[in-house]
Every structure is written in C-alpha cells, then in structure tokens.
Write a protein that holds these residues in place. Structure first.
Motif, PDB file in Angstrom:
ATOM      1  N   ASP A  29       0.798  -1.222   0.000  1.00  0.00           N
ATOM      2  CA  ASP A  29       0.000   0.000   0.000  1.00  0.00           C
ATOM      3  C   ASP A  29       0.833   1.276   0.000  1.00  0.00           C
ATOM      4  O   ASP A  29       0.342   2.345  -0.369  1.00  0.00           O
ATOM      5  N   SER A  87      -1.130   1.987  -5.678  1.00  0.00           N
ATOM      6  CA  SER A  87      -1.564   0.685  -5.161  1.00  0.00           C
ATOM      7  C   SER A  87      -3.082   0.674  -5.062  1.00  0.00           C
ATOM      8  O   SER A  87      -3.703   1.692  -4.732  1.00  0.00           O
ATOM      9  N   ARG A 139      -4.672  -1.312  -2.971  1.00  0.00           N
ATOM     10  CA  ARG A 139      -4.978  -1.702  -1.588  1.00  0.00           C
ATOM     11  C   ARG A 139      -5.739  -3.024  -1.531  1.00  0.00           C
ATOM     12  O   ARG A 139      -6.773  -3.149  -0.858  1.00  0.00           O
TER      13      ARG A 139
END
Length: 553
Positions: free
Chosen positions: A499, A504, A506
């Motif tokens: 993250d 990203s 997540r």
C-alpha cells in the motif's frame, strides 16, 4: 485420540452437510483447533467418554443439529450443559433465539457465521486457559488487550479487579504487568525466536513492515534466494489486513477465503517449518535509512526506548498506511471510545448500544453491518463525501438495514466526553458548528482511509522519490526509468511494495504479489552486486553461484 489442541465437536447426521461445515470450521480456526464430526448424540458421548483429560480442558465448542437420529439437539445440549459448564454450546438452526435454549442458536447460512464462531470461542472457559488476566475491564488498555487476544485466538480468564492490568501466561507462569503487544507476542511464543542478534548481524535484507507484502517477501527471500532477513514492525504483524472484518476471498489457495488475522500466524508457521533465516523484531520502529559502507545501508531503529543500527544489503519498504485522523472543529478527543479500526470482537461490546461509524467506503460499510448484526441498537453512518466510494452491493445492503442510519454529506464536528466518549456532534458538511446536532453514542469508529507511513524517511540521508502525499515511486513511475528493477525505488537496492507504493489498489493479494515480485528484482540486484552480501558462506551466495552456473549452461 490424544488431545493436543482444543476441539470443536460437530454432531450432524448429514455427512455431506457435516463435511461442508467442517470445511468452514477449518478455514475459521486456521489450524489452531481440531475439528471432529460424529453422526449422533451417542457417538458424541463415546468420543467424550474415551478421553482421560478433563473435558472442559479440551472441548472448546460443541455444535449440534436440531434433529439428531437418537434425540433432539436441544435435549442433548441440555445434557452437555449440565455436565460440562466450561464448554461453549450451540444449536445449528435458522430460527431465532428464544431464551429457553441451553445454548446459543447460530445459523450456518448466515453471512455472520464466522463472527458467531468467534463469540462461541470467547465463551469457552477452560479450567486452565492460556492466560489469566486481572485488572479493570473498562479501560483503554483492556480494550487493546481484548483485541490482541481475539486476533491471536488466545483463551483467557479475566478477573475484574481494581489493580493494574496483569497477564499471567499459564504455561510458563510468567507475569506481565501492563503488557504491550510486543511483550505478549514474545511471552506467548507466537513469534519465531531470533536466529541472530539484530544489532550485530549483517543482514542481506531488511524489511520495514510485516503486512502481506512484507511477510510474503520475507518467505520468498528465504526460500528462493536464501537471504538472511530481518523484518521490523512497530505495530502488529499482518498490517491492516489482520484487522479485516470479512474473510479475504481472492487469496490463492483458500477457496473459502482466509481471515486476515490468519496471515501472520500462517507465515510464522511456514518460516519455522522451513527453518528460514528470517528474524522478526516487533519492538523496533524504523526512524531513518542511512548510507553504509560498501553500498550497504544502515537502518536506524528505536527499540524499547533505545536507538540502534541495523546493517542491510538491501531494503524493502513495506510500511503500509497510517489511519487518517479526523480534522475536527473542536479537536479534543476523549481518552476511550474513539477507535481507528473495527474488529469482529468489538460487536459484543456494542450490543444494545448506539455507535457511530465515520466514513463512506467499504471498510465503513462493513463495520456498520458488523455492529448491526451484532445487535447494536442503532448505527450512525456519517459520510462526509456520501456513500459513492462504497461498492454497490455493499451500499444496497447498508441502505436496506433498519438499524443503520446513513448521514451522507455530513461530518463529525466534535466528540463529547472527557475520559469516556459520550456522544458526537454531527453537522452538514460546510455548516457551522452551532448548526450541529448532538447524538449520544457509546463508541465511534473512524474509518476514513490512510496515509503512507513514510514521513520517517525524511530523517535519513537516503532520498526516496515520493508523491506529495508520501507514496513511494518505483520503476515505471520514476524518471528516468532506465536501469531500475521492478519495484526498485529511486535509490539502488531499496525497494517498495504494498500500500505504501504509488497507485496501489490496496488489495491483499496484490500486496502479497508485489512482495514476491520485489524479491525477484532483489535476486538480480544481488547477483550484480555481490559485495553487498557480507558472508562468503551464506545461503544467498551459494544460491546465486548455483543460479549463475545454471544460466551459463
């Protein structure tokens, strides 16, 4: 049958249904408990009667179908209740609890089934639990300890006293006063023992953070490259994934999903069983990355109040996100009652109470449903930006729930209460404080996302290229990109995954995959810069030598 671990006993006459339920139990208990299935009450009596140990010591949970071949499920549970007071009992049924049953009534078809099993385990009271706790139950420290015990499925007995919070580990008789999570991890033997002194050994790799990216990287570094690795973690292993309310359903190898809290324990077990050269230092906080000798790095850490240095050939930044804090018109926050994560065990504390959830994303929606299903009297869902960031199926479920009251385009202006939270002041976004309405609540859960945990990098002499918000740029996001390995940062030999990395999405599976892919880049980097590996006879050097011979062929 020798009993080495607590047992779940499932009494069910339908072999197919029993096998399906057993699979659910195996996923839920993560190998910490044994699961036995029998087709009738008499078979169950025979199994229990053959054990020499006290039944309450090993029989944690008994689940029984309503209509057994030889008796009614409730009648059998009443019999067990009279004989085995410490065992948690449950009737498998879709009907509502009436109060007349000697056991809990849980529905196997419920989406809340895993949380129901959690509650049963918490209701198991063996004569000798793993830990004995004494101290007041209504404190911040007690809440924190309850979270630890739930996350690690540690059986406990609690004496509600006025003295300091104290945990006694029954296996060793060790007494821990006002325990930290680090002390509990070490005292209960959950974390693998150190193979090296972290402050004198020259590690091949140091990983900052033990979420899915860091854990997967540690295992791959040991298995694929033989790197001597240290994982530094200042909070708890597993990262934000460990506090996930719902099972992680897109993780390879777990067809029924896997609980986030399972990941660190499974990783520890894998490291121990494969005897990997991986150390964990959960008491250490990374405070700077510095240049060392011979293209190596020095990680400055603070460990139990003292500053130390860790030597690293390569570094993986997998430090994840810190929860975002609310910006309040009135900034004072009570000592107890405001939380930045919601765990399934929290629903029992909030039963028949009104709670507030702050946030409009999936985490907030899942938490709202968790407390509603846990029978909170009302759940206020306060979402400044509305519910647009919430997945459509989840949003529909939230909006249809009678116990959940959404407040879209509203925000918390202030919390009320000194030591203990007593309420929230809620106003429309952009309105003045005097227009706010007051609501009494027992707790507030602030779930508004997170910011990258990278501010500490400012204190080192290694400059890592980051976005304005602090996310780390790697490979394709760097200019120029030429010569960069996948997941390599602007600093050679320093990598980032999970993250904390720019763009990203997540997701647990993505973070784990990035950790593994980063190790592949590290292997290439180490092959081209063997001088960063200090020990000539190390497993990493041997594996690199073998790889180079294979490549030459």
């Amino acid at each position: 049958m020798p009993v080495n671990r607590p047992v779940i006993l499932l009494v069910h006459s339908d072999a197919w249904k029993a096998a399906e339920l057993r699979g659910e139990f195996d996923v839920w208990c993560e190998g910490d408990l044994d699961v036995l299935t029998v087709p009738s009450a008499q078979f169950a009596r025979d199994v229990i009667g053959k054990q020499k140990e006290d039944v309450d010591d090993w029989l944690a949970i008994v689940l029984v179908e309503e209509d057994l071949p030889d008796t009614k499920g409730e009648d059998f549970l009443r019999e067990l209740h009279d004989d085995y007071k410490g065992t948690a009992l449950a009737l498998l049924s879709d009907r509502q609890e009436t109060g007349s049953s000697p056991a809990a009534i849980i529905s196997p078809s419920s989406s809340n089934f895993g949380c129901m099993l959690d509650r049963l385990f918490l209701n198991w009271h063996p004569p000798i639990s793993q830990v004995m706790v004494s101290g007041a139950r209504n404190t911040v420290q007690a809440d924190d300890l309850a979270h630890f015990l739930w996350l690690n499925r540690v059986s406990s007995k609690w004496r509600n006293t006025s003295g300091p919070l104290t945990v006694t580990v029954n296996a060793t008789k060790a007494e821990i006063r006002e325990p930290t999570w680090v002390q509990l991890y070490e005292g209960l033997g959950i974390v693998p023992e150190l193979k090296h002194d972290p402050y004198s050994h020259d590690y091949d790799l140091v990983i900052i953070g033990s979420g899915p990216a860091g854990l997967n990287a540690a295992i791959n570094a040991g298995v694929n490259v033989g790197l001597s690795t240290l994982v530094i973690e200042r909070r708890a292993p597993g990262g934000n994934a460990a506090t996930s309310i719902n099972a992680i359903e897109n993780y390879l190898g777990f067809p029924r999903g896997v609980a986030g809290r399972s990941l660190p324990k499974l990783a520890f077990r894998q490291i121990q069983e494969q005897n990997l050269d991986v150390d964990f230092r959960l008491s250490a906080e990374a405070i700077a990355v510095m240049r060392g000798d011979g293209d190596r790095y020095v990680i400055k850490v603070r460990d139990r109040g003292d500053d130390h240095s860790v030597s690293a050939g390569m570094v993986l930044l997998a430090c994840g996100l810190n929860p975002k804090k609310l910006k309040l018109t009135k900034p004072a926050i009570p000592v107890r009652g405001v939380y930045y994560s919601a765990l399934p065990c929290d629903q029992y504390r909030e039963r028949n109470k009104r709670v507030a959830i702050v946030g409009g994303g999936d985490s907030a929606g899942q938490a709202a449903l968790l407390f509603s299903r846990g029978r909170a009297s009302q759940v206020l869902l306060i979402a400044k930006e509305g519910l647009g960031d919430m997945g459509r199926p989840l949003r529909k479920e939230v909006e249809a729930d009678e116990r959940i009251t959404p407040f879209p385009q509203h925000e918390v202006a202030a919390f009320t209460g000194d030591e203990q939270l007593t309420g929230v002041r809620v106003k429309k976004a952009g309105d003045r404080l005097r227009d706010a309405a007051d609501y009494e609540v027992s707790s507030a859960y602030v779930l508004i996302g997170g910011d990258p945990d990278t501010d500490w990098l400012n204190d080192g002499d290694v400059e890592i290229d980051r976005t304005r918000r602090g996310f780390i740029r790697t490979d394709a996001y760097l200019k120029p990109r030429r010569g960069r390995g996948s997941f390599e940062t602007s600093e050679p030999g320093v990598f980032a995954a999970g993250d904390v990395r720019v763009n990203s999405n997540r997701r647990v599976s993505q973070a784990a995959g990035q950790g593994s892919a980063a190790v592949a880049s590290m292997q290439r980097y180490a092959a081209e810069n063997r001088h960063i590996l200090v020990y000539d006879d190390s497993a990493a050097r041997i594996q690199l030598d073998i790889s180079s011979l294979t490549d030459d062929e």
